[in-house]
Design a protein around this motif. Structure first.
Motif: not given
Ligand code: MG
Ligand code: AMP
Length: 358
Positions: A171-172, A243, A298-299, A301-302
């Motif tokens: 996820g990152i 995501s 990234d973190a 968006s999840t």
């Molecule tokens: Mg992510």
């Protein structure tokens, strides 16, 4: 701004990879381009400037290095060593420690909606192996006891986890890779470039004609058609990370299950969102260190996909983090935060209703 779907597709001249955000540009200078398969993802780099060939080469080598560093399926990655350590302290190196530390920070900031120790649950649903199945509620409940960043401990280049806890940086990891791409472009003094690493786009500088890059936000309802967009973003010097449940999912007994798990339940998040795109600046002060804003996007968006519209917008208003959002909802809306008001383009014919929020 409005643009027809056909015209939008024509504007997207260069890299348009199926099922992902794509960044595309003009053709005044000859760029160096490369397509790479790494981190289980099709990636595309387009780099301009006198050092473009050297930068593309360095970027590819870096993506391969990151795959070896972060994979939880390869036999000899430090993440695998940590997952197999059974509670013992393991040397993972400064770089991985910094990424684990960042993962812990975003996990805390999002109230646990982002949690890379969700690994055993992701495995139970078969997303790591491709052998998808719907686990029993009892199995999910017992696996959830191992989940939580409080089970992860870091100290000077070493890490250890409580014996049953497992780590999954899926996820990152690609966001961190986009930070590393930005670092390479900076080092080679690249004036303009795009890097599309799955749903993680880096739009470096501007297009050759000085206008912003056009980054398409995939329409989650038509993931197989890369020209089907929910909106277009005009971005320069930005990360844009998406995501969406549409990116990886399976069907069982008429139900669809996707790969983004709500750590509160152990089930695929059902938050009313079909995708979340997080945008942030990609330039930074060299002293700031890595991981940077690519990792953050990234973190988040999840996490914001797990949270749903209301909580995601509350987070945007109160977190103090400099990000902007595009939320695509199940009920056919595209919700755009006000910092993107002048930078996004509606797609006529998409059928979406557009809202700007402040
Ligand atoms: Mg992510
Ligand atoms: P992304 O595409 O960045 O949203 O990441 C999704 C991937 O991260 C999944 O395929 C899992 O490997 C992992 N994952 C799933 N749910 C979570 C979560 N709530 N927090 C952190 N990682 C997750």
């Amino acid at each position: 701004m409005k643009v027809s779907k056909k015209r939008a597709a024509a504007l997207l001249a260069a890299v348009c990879l199926a099922g992902m955000l794509s960044a595309c540009g003009g053709q005044a200078e000859e760029p160096s381009s490369r397509q790479i398969f790494a981190m289980d993802t099709a990636m595309a780099l387009t780099v301009y400037g006198t050092e473009s060939s050297a930068a593309v080469q360095a970027a590819e080598e870096e993506l391969m290095r990151l795959e070896a560093l972060l994979s939880r399926t390869s036999e000899d990655s430090p993440v695998t060593a940590l997952n197999r350590a059974g509670g013992r302290q393991t040397v993972v190196g400064e770089e991985l420690t910094a990424l684990l530390d960042a993962a812990g920070t975003y996990s805390r900031k999002t109230g646990g909606a982002f949690d890379p120790t969700i690994a055993p649950v992701v495995l139970a649903w078969g997303f790591t192996t491709g052998h998808n199945r719907v686990p029993d509620p009892e199995e999910v409940a017992s696996l959830l006891e191992t989940v939580g960043m409080e089970h992860v401990h870091l100290d000077g280049g070493t890490a250890w986890m409580d014996p049953e806890t497992q780590m999954d940086l899926g996820g990152i990891g690609k966001g961190y890779a986009s930070d590393r791409m930005a670092e390479i472009f900076r080092r080679y003094e690249i004036p303009r470039a795009t890097a599309a690493l799955g749903g993680n786009v880096l739009a470096w500088g501007t297009r050759p004609d000085g206008t912003p890059w056009r980054v398409g936000v995939q329409d989650p309802r038509s993931p197989e058609d890369s020209s089907a967009l929910a909106c277009l973003l005009h971005l320069e010097n930005a990360f844009a990370v998406t995501s969406g449940g549409y990116q990886r999912h399976f069907e069982s007994e008429g139900q669809s299950y996707h790969h983004i798990i709500d750590p509160a339940t152990g089930y695929p998040a059902q938050s009313g969102l079909t995708s979340v795109t997080v945008v942030a600046d990609c330039r930074r002060d060299d002293a700031a260190g890595l991981p940077g804003n690519g990792t953050m996007c990234d973190a988040l968006s999840t996490a914001l996909f797990v949270m749903g519209e209301e909580k995601a917008l509350d987070f945007w208003r109160t977190s103090g983090l400099e990000v902007e959002l595009v939320l695509v909802t199940e009920d056919g809306r595209v919700v755009v935060t006000k910092g993107l008001a002048e930078l996004f383009e509606e797609i006529e014919e998409s059928g979406y209703r557009y809202e700007i929020v402040s």
